[in-house]
Design a protein around this motif. Sequence first.
Motif, short mmCIF file in Angstrom:
data_model
loop_
_atom_site.label_atom_id
_atom_site.label_comp_id
_atom_site.label_asym_id
_atom_site.label_seq_id
_atom_site.Cartn_x
_atom_site.Cartn_y
_atom_site.Cartn_z
N ALA A 96 0.83 -1.21 0.00
CA ALA A 96 0.00 0.00 0.00
C ALA A 96 0.86 1.25 0.00
N ARG A 97 1.96 1.23 0.75
CA ARG A 97 2.88 2.37 0.76
C ARG A 97 3.50 2.56 -0.63
N HIS A 98 3.86 1.45 -1.26
CA HIS A 98 4.44 1.52 -2.61
C HIS A 98 3.43 2.14 -3.58
N LYS A 99 2.18 1.74 -3.49
CA LYS A 99 1.14 2.28 -4.38
C LYS A 99 0.93 3.77 -4.13
N ALA A 100 0.90 4.15 -2.83
CA ALA A 100 0.68 5.55 -2.49
C ALA A 100 1.85 6.43 -2.90
N ALA A 101 3.03 5.83 -3.01
CA ALA A 101 4.23 6.61 -3.34
C ALA A 101 4.40 6.86 -4.83
N ARG A 102 3.61 6.19 -5.67
CA ARG A 102 3.83 6.28 -7.11
C ARG A 102 3.78 7.71 -7.62
N PHE A 103 2.73 8.43 -7.25
CA PHE A 103 2.59 9.77 -7.80
C PHE A 103 3.63 10.74 -7.27
N PRO A 104 3.83 10.86 -5.94
CA PRO A 104 4.87 11.80 -5.49
C PRO A 104 6.26 11.43 -6.01
N CYS A 105 6.54 10.14 -6.16
CA CYS A 105 7.82 9.73 -6.73
C CYS A 105 7.90 10.14 -8.19
N ALA A 106 6.80 10.03 -8.93
CA ALA A 106 6.79 10.41 -10.34
C ALA A 106 7.11 11.88 -10.54
N LEU A 107 6.77 12.71 -9.57
CA LEU A 107 7.06 14.14 -9.68
C LEU A 107 8.55 14.43 -9.61
N GLU A 113 0.65 -3.21 -14.73
CA GLU A 113 1.66 -3.43 -15.76
C GLU A 113 2.67 -2.29 -15.79
N ALA A 114 2.17 -1.06 -15.76
CA ALA A 114 3.05 0.10 -15.86
C ALA A 114 4.03 0.17 -14.69
N PHE A 115 3.55 -0.16 -13.50
CA PHE A 115 4.40 -0.07 -12.31
C PHE A 115 4.99 -1.42 -11.92
N GLY A 116 4.79 -2.43 -12.75
CA GLY A 116 5.23 -3.77 -12.39
C GLY A 116 6.67 -4.09 -12.75
N SER A 117 7.31 -3.26 -13.57
CA SER A 117 8.69 -3.57 -13.96
C SER A 117 9.61 -3.44 -12.75
N GLU A 118 10.66 -4.24 -12.76
CA GLU A 118 11.58 -4.25 -11.63
C GLU A 118 12.26 -2.89 -11.46
N ASP A 119 12.58 -2.23 -12.58
CA ASP A 119 13.25 -0.94 -12.52
C ASP A 119 12.38 0.11 -11.84
N VAL A 130 10.83 3.37 -6.95
CA VAL A 130 9.84 3.77 -5.94
C VAL A 130 10.29 3.32 -4.55
N LYS A 131 10.83 2.12 -4.48
CA LYS A 131 11.31 1.61 -3.19
C LYS A 131 12.43 2.49 -2.65
N ARG A 132 13.34 2.91 -3.51
CA ARG A 132 14.43 3.80 -3.07
C ARG A 132 13.87 5.14 -2.62
N TRP A 133 12.88 5.63 -3.34
CA TRP A 133 12.27 6.93 -2.98
C TRP A 133 11.62 6.84 -1.59
N LEU A 134 11.01 5.70 -1.31
CA LEU A 134 10.31 5.51 -0.04
C LEU A 134 11.27 5.38 1.14
#
Length: 476
Positions: free
Chosen positions: A397-408, A429-435, A440-444
């Motif tokens: 859930a944290r990973h999902k919530a972080a997608r948008f602020p990380c994208a900025l 699919e869009a957020f499923g790639s390992e890269d 996102v994990k590093r951003w969190l």
Amino acid sequence: MAHIVVTGGGIAGLATALFLARGAHDVTLFEQDATEPSGGLDEDFFGRARPRVPQAVQPHALLGPARSVLRTRTPDVYAHLLRLGAWEQHEFDWFTAHPPYRPGDEDLVLVRLRRVVLETAMRAAVHAHRNVRVETGTTVHGLVVGPGGGRVPRVTGVCLSAGQFAADLVVDATGRRSPVATWLARAGTRTPRTRTHRVGLAYACRWYRARPGAMTRARLPHVPYTSAAPYALSIAFPSDNGLLGVALVCPVDDPTLPALRDPRTFDGLARLFPSSGAWLADDPQPVGEVHVMAGLDNRWSPTADDAGPVVTGLVRVGDALVHTNPTLTQGISLALWAAERVAETAHHATRHEEFAVSYDRWAHTVLKPWFDLQVAADKDNERRLSGTVGAPMDEEARHKAARFPCALEDPLVMRAWAQARHMVRRPEEAFGSEDVRLRVKRWLKDRTDALQPPAGPPRGAWESVVAARAATGSGS
């Protein structure tokens, strides 16, 4: 060449009629509204009452799929809406410089415009086409249904006050209040399956006109367009011809909702949010009143059940088929995809059952997943806007919530976010790639701040604005 009837002259109906006509089909479009647009954008938008289309005055934008369909099928219409004042905004414009190009980046473009701009450009093309006959002020009262020559009844036309009107195919583009289910029941067909998810949210919107030179690309506020509080959202919609739409979204049972109808209360509340407040900092001129829209639902309404199509000779497009809450701005893209599919396959319409089965399968494969995504997003919003504090988020859930602020901050993650937003790839699919997941994990890592869009005001500040306006006698 088939003769096709389209019922409903909104965007879905206009697009279907135009795409079919340019495919050499004869089309008759019936629109029950007898009020002809004046031709002036602002007069049609602010001065024309459209009680059956409350979303017409709400903010709109075109996602990449809608832009792609228009540029491919009707480049003249697309050029016309740009001449009318619509403008393009690439998702990578958020950054000072675009990242290195990858195939598909050219489609991650939002078109900023009011709905009336697209309607005006489409209507002009429809009226100019010799294969389309437009009948305004004409109400369709029912369907002509008879034996289909197989196991499924067939629609062979529509019922008008003057009698029956025959057609090889009828396209239902009458919107979210479509009467087709009632007409089919009256004709004795099986009941098509419908899925409905009630959205407990209300939208209050107001329009503003920017001061000269204020809404240039160089002066656009560098803030996300959405701000969230535990009880409300604010969304800014820069639009065509220097106009700005601001929407405040809150639960329908919020006791302060009636106060949002007061223009000065709305203005005061909108300025509290980082997103809309940044756009209102230049004091744009308010235009018109506050428009409130509620009673929404997400509805999936195919003309089929578990046994297959309940009728042939009829397809549904636009909100008549799939109506979604506007927070993800998917509606026009879904409508244009359906219109395109009808135009591409209409030459098979006389293969009645085969055509009906094919269209239903296509709709479930291509359109239904985006309906499901909107339902899931609305459930998340309903939980978040309930004002209650939920359980701590797990890692996913944290990973999902972080997608948008990380994208900025990260262009690669922005590409994934934009692909999901523009319906190029589903979010998983869009957020499923390992890269992307790794970024996102590093951003969190080591972040403890809130993982949502810029925070809106505390509830007390919102209620203070409402109370202050009520004390002066201006609140509702």
